[in-house]
Design an enzyme around this catalytic site. Structure first.
Site, PDB file in Angstrom:
ATOM      1  NE  ARG A 635      -3.716  -0.009   0.439  1.00 50.61           N
ATOM      2  CZ  ARG A 635      -4.897   0.056  -0.194  1.00 50.61           C
ATOM      3  NH1 ARG A 635      -5.397  -1.016  -0.804  1.00 50.61           N
ATOM      4  NH2 ARG A 635      -5.566   1.169  -0.239  1.00 50.61           N
ATOM      5  CB  VAL A 636       1.413   4.071  -2.048  1.00 49.87           C
ATOM      6  CG1 VAL A 636       2.382   3.132  -2.743  1.00 49.87           C
ATOM      7  CG2 VAL A 636       0.152   4.252  -2.887  1.00 49.87           C
ATOM      8  CG  ASP A 637      -3.708   3.659   0.998  1.00 49.57           C
ATOM      9  OD1 ASP A 637      -3.051   2.744   1.530  1.00 49.57           O
ATOM     10  OD2 ASP A 637      -4.829   3.484   0.490  1.00 49.57           O
ATOM     11  CG  ASP A 638      -2.493   7.436   5.408  1.00 47.69           C
ATOM     12  OD1 ASP A 638      -1.297   7.430   5.113  1.00 47.69           O
ATOM     13  OD2 ASP A 638      -3.217   8.444   5.315  1.00 47.69           O
ATOM     14  CB  VAL A 639      -4.403   0.901   4.026  1.00 46.98           C
ATOM     15  CG1 VAL A 639      -4.913  -0.499   4.296  1.00 46.98           C
ATOM     16  CG2 VAL A 639      -5.567   1.865   3.817  1.00 46.98           C
TER      17      VAL A 639
END
Ligand code: WTA
Length: 767
Positions: A635-639
């Site tokens: 993941r590149v997000d806040d997950v």
């Protein structure tokens, strides 16, 4: 892994922000509001590891992706570029320059000739037997999606055929609202297609479900006929208590046969099921109940997982109290008595609302007319984590999802009618929706439902089950592979496993050593592994090997499924060609795509379609090697992806700060030997409160209680202060480095408001 940094490009990775790319002022679209107004963005944040440098085949370090040649604007004539190389056999993996897919510190670059060819016998019998055959089918699926998918859809039962326009799509926010429709105007029912159609085709006496209980001595089975009758009884009951087409039904059940049965019964009458994983806490369940306002909640009194009894009914009771406080009261709570876990007498009960499944459902007729649905009528809602504290209600519709899950199941596992199929996922997650229930049943498959834990009574349980039922397709998650691998080969070799034909992996990148163990030890070096990359949002497989067609590279999800056009874009949203690393997007729709986020189409567009206009943005990073193989990098997000479960850092942070002694929290993911990623929380206490073991335990308990045990932090790191920029943004890059003890890679800390915070944190690392 060495990360490059690009001060201009920021993907914030902390609590509660949507994806924003401040370096792109020229694109109007970025003026759209982020998901949460109060979110901070991180100045000076590093570029996430997907943009990491990698090694050239000669071992020299190469720069970040921005140094790759700029992409050409794509036209429809070059859409096959990423798979064309498969027309010839790829070169060996000794030169694979991708380290990004590799976790646990392994280096692919050191693996010479790591290219696994399907054996001739397997390929000979496979549905797609060669790269050329794949290319032929893939080409048609892209050149003529309407024709390709219509032909497949025609194999299902439609009461009325879809309109002339097979699909409609607008994925480009600049052109208007995002909209995806497949087979609109077509009238069908997915339950009918799973059950009645198969019974009519002569499969009535075939086993649809085998159930293996937590205790090895408990099991059960249902033929397609039996399952149809039981689904009809439940559907009749639901109608009787007032559930109508379009009504939501919340399902909080463990892995009993009653779980897929419930999903099918809802689908039969047009009700929208929302299954909540029975590991979520009362608070999380209440949140989902409040959001979708169900007519009925369906649960069971308890479940045993391993030696532990979990009282599910108490959790549901508490959730129903909470949701009533928010103004959503549920009149009916249908409760299945799971006698192997708990007797009725011991179950908490609210007269008038609660009703025993076994007392009412079997009294209803075993036939029930289906409620015909438009292909675009909602089928189910499934909540998933995003980058804010509020879970997203992913909405799937009927026709496209049906066609897509059935087709992906068939090809990615090379399904044959004689197969016995076992997917270890729980129906509380998307994998259990698409590949325990709908996909296999649509194909008339025999499916195993396992209630228990894979290491109970011992670590050989999975292989015991494989031998008991002669499982031929075994689909699981890398976390399970790693944990069984740790327990030693003895538990595997004790069993024959000769029925196994195809293995599958999902949920996170599978690291090459786990891949090899799975392949060599579990599959005796003869079963191809389908490493399926996909998401709750995509409904079905997007990038996956087709067993028999490809030479495999351990750790790579290989090539796109039919109809899927994955693209890798750089920070400017430019497609990057050839060998590269970047953000994984998809252009053009596919039938299984989700259609909206329930009640929040704006968030749907903001999260998935605004970051890179014209594309669906997956939230994952990806590399593509010179042979065209795709390597997912996380993941590149806040997950955070913990044991294949998606958890938003913001959700964990908001649970922590709800504790009265916690002033502030920042959560990051760290590598974890078995779970893939673990949860690492930095916690600042309120003035005057001292650190203590008891408080640490209480904070972890708070998260368990608010989200569920699977989201419990692995580490609590006391933080007198958090590293913030002068404008108050938390620099998570530094926190990630401290969490993974990469203290010599902290980088520039001079932009911090108080650089001494970093030393304090390092000093407290072992506390
Ligand atoms: C990750 C589960 C690498 C990815 C089906 C994705 C994977 C997220 C793979 C979706 C895979 C899933 N290789 N990464 N084969 N499969 N992922 O929605 O980060 O629970 O975005 O769906 O899991 O998780 P979700």
């Amino acid at each position: 892994m060495i990360c490059s940094s690009s001060p201009k490009f920021v993907l914030p990775s902390g609590g509660g922000r949507g994806l924003r790319v401040p370096s792109l002022p020229d694109r109007e679209i970025w003026s759209a509001p982020p998901e949460e107004e109060e979110g901070e963005e991180e100045e000076g944040e590093e570029k996430i590891s997907v943009m990491a440098s990698s090694y050239d085949s000669d071992g020299s370090l190469r720069g970040p992706s921005s140094s790759y040649p700029p992409s050409k604007k794509l036209t429809t004539s070059n859409y096959l570029r990423h798979v064309e190389s498969m027309a010839k056999v790829p070169s060996g993996a000794g030169s694979i320059p991708h380290l990004n897919a590799v976790i646990l510190g392994e280096s692919l670059a050191s693996e010479e000739n790591d290219l696994i060819f399907p054996n001739v016998e397997f390929s000979g019998q496979a549905l797609v037997s060669s790269p050329q055959k794949y290319l032929e089918m893939y080409k048609r699926s892209i050149e003529d999606p309407a024709g390709f998918w219509s032909d497949i859809a025609s194999e299902f039962y439609w009461k009325e055929k879809w309109s002339k326009e097979v699909y409609y799509q607008n994925l480009d926010v600049r052109e208007g609202p995002v909209k995806i429709e497949w087979f609109k105007g077509g009238v069908t029912n997915i339950c009918y297609n799973c059950l009645d159609r198969n019974v009519e085709a002569g499969l009535g006496e075939k086993i649809a479900l085998y159930w293996e209980g937590n205790e090895p001595e408990f099991d059960g089975k249902l033929t397609y006929n039996n399952l149809l009758h039981k689904v009809c009884q439940l559907a009749n009951y639901l109608k009787d208590v007032g559930v109508k087409k379009g009504d939501a039904v919340v399902v909080y059940l463990p892995m009993l046969m009653e779980l897929p049965m419930t999903m099918l019964a809802c689908a039969r009458i047009g009700a929208v099921h929302s299954v909540v994983f029975a590991g979520f806490s009362a608070e999380s369940l209440a949140q989902r109940i409040v959001d979708c306002k169900p007519k009925v909640v369906i649960t069971c009194n308890a479940v045993k997982r391993g030696p532990k009894v979990i009282n599910l009914k108490e959790i549901v009771d508490a959730a129903l109290v909470d949701s009533a406080k928010e103004g959503i009261s549920v009149d009916t709570c249908l409760t299945y008595e799971n006698p192997t876990a708990m007797k009725r007498e011991n179950t908490t009960w609210k007269e008038g609302r609660d009703i025993w499944w076994q007392d009412v459902v079997p009294r209803y007729p075993t036939n029930c007319d289906v409620e015909w649905a438009d292909a675009e009528d909602p089928l189910f809602l499934l909540y998933t984590s995003g980058s804010t504290g509020k879970p997203k209600g992913v909405l799937h519709t009927t026709g496209g999802y049906m066609v897509y899950t059935a087709t992906t199941f068939k090809y990615a596992f090379d399904y044959k009618p004689s197969d016995v199929y076992w997917c270890t996922a729980d129906c509380g997650w998307i994998t259990g929706h698409s590949y325990v229930s709908y996909g296999p049943l649509l194909n008339g498959a025999t499916v195993i439902i396992f209630e228990g834990a894979p290491n109970y009574p011992d670590s050989g349980r999975c292989w015991d089950i494989v031998d008991k039922y002669k499982v031929s397709i075994f689909y699981t998650a890398p976390t399970l592979v790693r944990s069984l691998m740790r327990d030693g080969d003895g538990y595997v070799s004790k069993y024959s496993r000769k029925s196994l034909r195809v293995l599958g992996s999902v949920g996170e990148p599978i690291n090459p050593s786990a891949w090899r163990w799975f392949f060599n030890v579990v599959g005796d070096s003869r079963c191809p592994i389908s490493d399926t990359w996909w998401q709750t949002e995509t409904g079905g497989f997007m990038i996956s090997p087709l067993p028999g067609a490809w030479p495999q590279k351990p750790g790579s999800a290989t090539f796109p499924f039919f109809g899927v056009q994955p693209v890798i874009v750089d920070e400017k949203g430019q497609e990057i060609e050839g060998e590269c690393s970047g953000y994984l997007c998809v252009k053009s729709s596919w039938p299984g795509a989700f259609r909206t986020l329930y009640g929040d189409h704006e968030r749907y567009e903001t999260t998935y379609f605004k970051p890179f206009p014209g594309y669906y943005f997956s939230g994952d990073g990806c590399s593509r090697d010179k042979d065209g193989y795709h390597w997912l990098t996380g993941r590149v997000d806040d997950v955070i992806n913990v044991s294949g479960h998606r958890i938003g850092t913001a959700e964990v942070e908001s649970a922590l700060v709800s504790h009265p002694h916690c002033a502030e929290a920042a959560v990051v993911g760290v590598e974890h030997e078995v779970k893939g990623q673990g949860i690492y929380a930095f916690v600042t206490l309120v003035e005057g409160v001292d650190y203590s073991e008891e408080l640490r335990r209480n904070l972890i308990l708070t998260v368990r209680k608010q989200i569920g045990a699977f989201a419990a932090p692995d580490n609590i790191h006391w933080a007198p202060g958090l590293p913030k920029t002068r404008s108050g943004k938390i620099m998570r890059r530094i926190l990630r480095k401290i969490a993974s003890r990469q203290l010599d890679e902290l980088g520039d800390t001079s932009t911090l408001a108080d650089p001494s915070v970093v030393d304090q944190l390092i000093a407290l690392a072992g506390v």
